[in-house]
Write an enzyme that holds these catalytic residues in place. Structure first.
Site, PDB file in Angstrom:
ATOM      1  N   GLY A 155      -6.606 -11.938   4.997  1.00  0.00           N
ATOM      2  CA  GLY A 155      -6.313 -13.365   4.825  1.00  0.00           C
ATOM      3  C   GLY A 155      -5.510 -13.567   3.569  1.00  0.00           C
ATOM      4  O   GLY A 155      -5.749 -12.904   2.557  1.00  0.00           O
ATOM      5  N   VAL A 203      -7.258  -2.135  -0.638  1.00  0.00           N
ATOM      6  CA  VAL A 203      -8.467  -1.881   0.165  1.00  0.00           C
ATOM      7  C   VAL A 203      -9.345  -3.131   0.131  1.00  0.00           C
ATOM      8  O   VAL A 203      -9.699  -3.607  -0.948  1.00  0.00           O
ATOM      9  CB  VAL A 203      -9.276  -0.687  -0.397  1.00  0.00           C
ATOM     10  CG1 VAL A 203     -10.515  -0.435   0.444  1.00  0.00           C
ATOM     11  CG2 VAL A 203      -8.416   0.564  -0.475  1.00  0.00           C
ATOM     12  N   GLY A 257      -2.808 -14.571  10.246  1.00  0.00           N
ATOM     13  CA  GLY A 257      -2.356 -13.930   9.001  1.00  0.00           C
ATOM     14  C   GLY A 257      -3.190 -12.741   8.561  1.00  0.00           C
ATOM     15  O   GLY A 257      -3.190 -12.380   7.388  1.00  0.00           O
ATOM     16  N   GLU A 264      -5.811  -3.192  -6.389  1.00  0.00           N
ATOM     17  CA  GLU A 264      -7.112  -3.543  -5.832  1.00  0.00           C
ATOM     18  C   GLU A 264      -7.018  -4.038  -4.395  1.00  0.00           C
ATOM     19  O   GLU A 264      -7.855  -3.705  -3.548  1.00  0.00           O
ATOM     20  CB  GLU A 264      -7.759  -4.625  -6.716  1.00  0.00           C
ATOM     21  CG  GLU A 264      -9.084  -5.166  -6.245  1.00  0.00           C
ATOM     22  CD  GLU A 264     -10.145  -4.078  -6.146  1.00  0.00           C
ATOM     23  OE1 GLU A 264     -10.682  -3.697  -7.179  1.00  0.00           O
ATOM     24  OE2 GLU A 264     -10.427  -3.608  -5.013  1.00  0.00           O
ATOM     25  N   ASP A 309      -3.314   1.847   9.041  1.00  0.00           N
ATOM     26  CA  ASP A 309      -3.651   1.062   7.858  1.00  0.00           C
ATOM     27  C   ASP A 309      -5.040   1.432   7.342  1.00  0.00           C
ATOM     28  O   ASP A 309      -5.251   1.552   6.136  1.00  0.00           O
ATOM     29  CB  ASP A 309      -3.574  -0.429   8.209  1.00  0.00           C
ATOM     30  CG  ASP A 309      -3.688  -1.292   6.977  1.00  0.00           C
ATOM     31  OD1 ASP A 309      -2.908  -1.068   6.029  1.00  0.00           O
ATOM     32  OD2 ASP A 309      -4.575  -2.168   6.946  1.00  0.00           O
ATOM     33  N   LYS A 320      -6.223   3.270   3.740  1.00  0.00           N
ATOM     34  CA  LYS A 320      -7.240   2.732   2.825  1.00  0.00           C
ATOM     35  C   LYS A 320      -8.293   3.781   2.471  1.00  0.00           C
ATOM     36  O   LYS A 320      -8.682   3.907   1.313  1.00  0.00           O
ATOM     37  CB  LYS A 320      -7.895   1.503   3.456  1.00  0.00           C
ATOM     38  CG  LYS A 320      -6.932   0.317   3.520  1.00  0.00           C
ATOM     39  CD  LYS A 320      -7.524  -0.828   4.331  1.00  0.00           C
ATOM     40  CE  LYS A 320      -6.566  -1.999   4.356  1.00  0.00           C
ATOM     41  NZ  LYS A 320      -6.965  -3.022   5.335  1.00  0.00           N
ATOM     42  N   GLU A 378      -0.955  -6.693   9.335  1.00  0.00           N
ATOM     43  CA  GLU A 378       0.248  -6.285   8.607  1.00  0.00           C
ATOM     44  C   GLU A 378       1.426  -6.946   9.325  1.00  0.00           C
ATOM     45  O   GLU A 378       1.289  -7.344  10.493  1.00  0.00           O
ATOM     46  CB  GLU A 378       0.406  -4.753   8.688  1.00  0.00           C
ATOM     47  CG  GLU A 378      -0.623  -3.974   7.905  1.00  0.00           C
ATOM     48  CD  GLU A 378      -0.433  -4.102   6.393  1.00  0.00           C
ATOM     49  OE1 GLU A 378       0.687  -3.869   5.912  1.00  0.00           O
ATOM     50  OE2 GLU A 378      -1.412  -4.448   5.705  1.00  0.00           O
ATOM     51  N   LYS A 434       0.811  -1.226   0.000  1.00  0.00           N
ATOM     52  CA  LYS A 434       0.000   0.000   0.000  1.00  0.00           C
ATOM     53  C   LYS A 434       0.840   1.271   0.000  1.00  0.00           C
ATOM     54  O   LYS A 434       0.290   2.375  -0.073  1.00  0.00           O
ATOM     55  CB  LYS A 434      -0.897   0.031   1.233  1.00  0.00           C
ATOM     56  CG  LYS A 434      -1.866  -1.125   1.286  1.00  0.00           C
ATOM     57  CD  LYS A 434      -2.717  -1.035   2.547  1.00  0.00           C
ATOM     58  CE  LYS A 434      -3.428  -2.348   2.790  1.00  0.00           C
ATOM     59  NZ  LYS A 434      -2.821  -3.127   3.879  1.00  0.00           N
TER      60      LYS A 434
END
Ligand code: ADP
Ligand code: ASP
Ligand code: MG
Length: 815
Positions: free
Chosen positions: A796, A609, A664, A606, A678, A682, A667, A579
């Protein structure tokens, strides 16, 4: 009569010669034939090297000539057995001796004249034909060897002599009339001038010898026996899946060979075309294959394009100046000067403003061209009416050939679009008015890519090779590579995209395989690679210059983002899961998007976000169709949604965060999630995509973490959270006691963006957002009351990898 011509590789080894003997035997059984042959593979090159060494005063020519002699003698020993061919062996030995004397003379005078070079070169075809002729005789096949120098008469332009066709035709006819042999063996390439001095017909000239003989003897067919199954849709050394051309017209073959398809020497076609003699190209090593038939009638085939060819080592000459406008004779003088200097012009373009003429010539003659042209226009140059000739080197010509092009529109459009999408710069274009060929001058470093891209566009079954480079082989990168492997066949069948992972990199190394890395083995390949930087990885991507290249960034590194501009500038698509780029300074975000547009490539992100959720592209579709975003409400952190859905006071807040990290969702540094940074990134990206020029600092971010949690390492962070458990418990109790839930919400309204923890009631849109889900509500002109809702797992590895996968497909299909 038939004329057969065997090329260098067909007589390149004793095994090949045996094969040739067999082909001649069979042909001889069917009728009279003339057989023209080249020198043994590599001999002409070696003879040139010997001559040049002698000219430089280097006695290395002795070794080269020794090697040439030994190669021929070894073949003789092999073909004839012990002592079977003393006469040929002696001939080779005495010729080598003669060559040594010739080269010795050259060494002493330090001058290798074209005339002497021709004498040296004639050795190759004279000897190869003597060997084959003797071997035929030994096998009981009667034949007659004839020195072509007595048949083919040329001017004295040594190295590239012009044939005196009238005299030559007469000599050949007389020879055949006067001989009753059934099989004639003739050396190719060599001829002689009026004084009887040896001349040659240009590199590859044995084909031409054969065509001259065929035309003079009114042969029923000219068979060119070589080392490929015929003429191919492109040079098989450049393109792997070439197609064999079964039928081709003389003119198409002429264009393809003129522009580099060396399977036929260009002048070959003319004499046989004039007589309507069909030419059959056959493979000595696969004689049963049908080969390619060259004839006059356009064959009824559905292909619009017959073939693609290219020539390297091209120089572009530009004659420019206002003094040229409207004055006749400039081109005549330019071409006159070039022709007088025996410079062959391969391609011409003249802009209709008549301000400039651009011609392409062989690089080797560019210095000479500059000299003679500047001399020719000396007066105009001094008077400032035209500029001195501009010479640029390092180019290649690319040609697309097909008779049927003229009946169809859009071929050149398709050609140039395809090249443009791959970042291939076109220096000049020419289309013959016959419309049988479109040619373009491009930089030589782009040739392989250009030929392959065009071949795929015009000849493949519709499938397109996509070359993927992946930076970052952590959880998401690993899953992505797995998905690319398991979905490969399905994507190929369904979308005609051949997805190949050709390069992978972690922060220390990269591995590359042009044929595609094995999905199962990429980690081993990576471990075995030399330590290297991400910069080296991107430089390699640019140097490899593969068509339809896609770079995928699944790191979280700012260093990788630094590489985007140079990739985009080379038309490599960039797919960022990272990002950092889209949330960097607004100017940088705009610049990257601008570069993608400017270079006809893609910059997609893509998964920045909502992980795999189609948020950014949906937003794009709304805007492209004319809608306008009024407000955005969103839960954009899978981690925070997971954490607040699972934190119920039964176990410490830090444990829940740990679980999110283990599964998972976070970040690599979970503070980016917990601090709201984060989420802020977004909503920033969504606002920007909605058309607002905002920066990170413009976003209100009311944090819920105590300051104590924000310093130190990730380990310190977990400890600090544990120590602050009471703080988190107070937040939870405050909400629960009022019948509310905690949600971390981002919103964008009227140009203002904010992120923060909110307590929401059971009727709120986000009240039932379970697990690690994300939800985005777009309130727009078309969706004013009931928003457009995108909802689903927002974190994920699998869904994120799938989102990146979708971006790759989108980028590959867009091109
Ligand atoms: P020979 O020694 O038999 O005269 P050449 O080496 O001159 O053979 O020509 C054959 C070679 O031409 C092939 O091996 C191939 O590499 C090259 N070539 C280039 N373009 C084409 C094409 N379009 N079709 C077939 N061969 C081609
Ligand atoms: N031996 C010559 C060359 O190598 C001619 C030929 O092979 O056609 O150019
Ligand atoms: Mg050849």
């Amino acid at each position: 009569m038939k004329v057969l011509k065997f090329g260098g590789s067909s007589v390149g080894s004793p095994e090949a010669i045996q094969q040739v003997i067999e082909i001649i035997r069979r042909s001889g059984e069917q009728g009279r034939c003339a057989v023209v042959m080249s020198a043994m593979l590599g001999t002409t090159d070696d003879l040139i090297a010997a001559g040049r060494a002698a000219e430089a005063g280097d006695d290395g020519y002795l070794e080269i000539l020794g090697r040439i002699g030994e190669r021929h003698l070894a073949s003789i020993r092999d073909l004839f057995g012990n002592g079977g061919a003393n006469a040929v062996a002696e001939f080779v030995e005495s010729t080598i001796k003669e060559l040594c004397d010739l080269c010795d003379g050259v060494r002493l005078t330090r001058e290798l004249t074209p005339k002497t070079l021709d004498r040296i070169l004639s050795f190759g075809e004279i000897v190869s034909t003597k060997i084959v002729s003797a071997r035929l005789t030994e096998a009981g096949i009667n034949n007659e060897w004839k020195d072509s120098r007595q048949l083919i008469r040329t001017n004295s332009n040594h190295g590239l002599a012009s044939v005196d066709l009238a005299d030559t035709n007469r000599r050949i006819a007389e020879y055949f009339d006067g001989s009753d042999a059934a099989i004639h063996i003739l050396p190719g390439f060599v001829a002689s001038d009026a004084e009887g001095h040896t001349t040659t017909l240009g590199r590859g000239g044995s084909d031409y010898t054969a065509a001259i003989v065929a035309a003079a003897a009114d042969a029923e067919v000219l068979e060119i026996w070589t080392d490929v199954n015929g003429m191919m849709s492109a040079d098989p050394e450049l393109v792997r899946n070439v197609r064999q051309i079964s039928h081709i017209t003389y003119r198409e073959a002429m264009e393809l060979s003129h522009f580099g398809a060396k399977v036929i020497y260009p002048p070959t076609i003319q004499p046989v075309m004039a007589k309507g003699i069909p030419v059959l190209i056959k493979n000595t090593f696969a004689p049963d294959d049908n080969g390619t038939l060259i004839e006059s009638e356009p064959a009824a085939e559905k292909d619009l394009i017959r073939g693609i060819s290219s020539i390297d080592e091209i120089a572009v000459l530009n004659l420019e100046g206002s003094g040229m406008v409207g004055i006749p004779g400039f081109s005549k003088r330019l071409f006159g000067a070039l022709s007088q200097a025996r410079i062959n012009v391969i391609l011409i373009t003249q802009s209709s403003s008549e301000h400039s003429i651009c011609v392409a010539v062989e690089e080797a003659s560019s210095d000479r061209a500059k000299r003679v042209v500047d001399q020719e226009f000396e007066y105009e140059i001094v008077a400032g009416r035209i500029e001195p000739l501009k010479v640029e080197t390092g180019f290649s010509i690319l040609a697309l050939v097909g008779e049927r092009m003229k009946e169809h529109t859009g071929v050149s459009g398709k050609m140039f679009t395809t090249l443009g999408q791959n970042g291939i710069n076109i220096h000049a274009i020419a289309q013959g008015s016959s419309e049988r060929n479109i040619s373009a001058i491009i930089s030589s470093r782009d040739v392989r890519k250009a030929v392959n891209t065009l071949h795929e566009e015009f000849f493949s079954d519709g499938s397109k090779q996509v070359n993927i480079y992946i930076a970052g082989v952590g959880t998401v990168g690993g899953r992505l590579i797995g998905q690319l492997g398991s979905q490969h066949d399905h994507v190929l069948d369904d979308m005609r995209l051949n997805l190949r992972v050709v390069g992978v990199a972690n922060s220390k190394r990269y591995a590359y395989d042009e044929d595609g890395l094995e999905i199962a083995g990429y980690r081993t390949a990576l471990e075995a690679a030399e330590p290297n930087s991400v910069e080296a990885f991107t430089d390699a991507i640019i140097a490899n210059n593969l068509r339809n290249s896609v770079f995928v960034d699944v790191t979280a590194s700012a260093d990788v983002v630094e590489m985007y501009p140079k990739l985009l500038e080379r038309s490599v698509s960039v797919i960022a899961c990272n990002k950092v780029a889209a949330s960097s300074a607004y100017d940088n975000y705009r610049r990257l998007k601008g570069l993608a547009r400017e270079y006809g490539t893609n910059f997609f992100f893509e998964t920045n976000v909502g992980a795999g959720l189609p948020v950014i592209h949906t937003l794009g579709d709304l805007l492209r169709s004319g809608d306008r975003v009024r407000r955005i409400e969103a839960v954009l952190s899978g981690t925070l949604n997971f954490v607040f859905n699972n934190y119920d006071g039964s176990r410490p807040f830090a444990d829940v965060v740990r679980q999110a990290q283990d599964e998972g969702y976070t970040e690599p540094d979970p503070r980016l999630d917990l601090s709201g940074t984060d989420v802020a990134r977004k909503i920033l990206i969504l606002a920007r995509e909605a058309g607002h020029a905002i920066e990170m600092d413009d976003i209100d971010n009311v944090g819920f973490l105590p300051d104590a949690c924000l310093s130190g390492s990730v380990g310190d962070f977990y400890e600090a959270m544990a120590a602050e458990e009471a703080h988190f418990r107070r937040l939870l109790d405050g909400a629960v006691s009022n019948g509310l839930k905690l949600k971390y919400i981002a919103s964008f309204d009227n140009g203002r963006a904010s992120v923060g923890l909110q307590s929401i009631g059971p009727d709120h849109n986000f009240a039932n957002l379970a697990g690690k889900d994300n939800a985005v509500l777009f309130y727009t002109d078309r969706y004013p009351e009931q928003p457009l809702v995108i909802k689903g797992a927002g974190a994920g590895a699998d869904v994120t990898a799938a989102g990146v996968f979708a971006d790759i497909i989108r980028a590959a299909s867009a091109n």
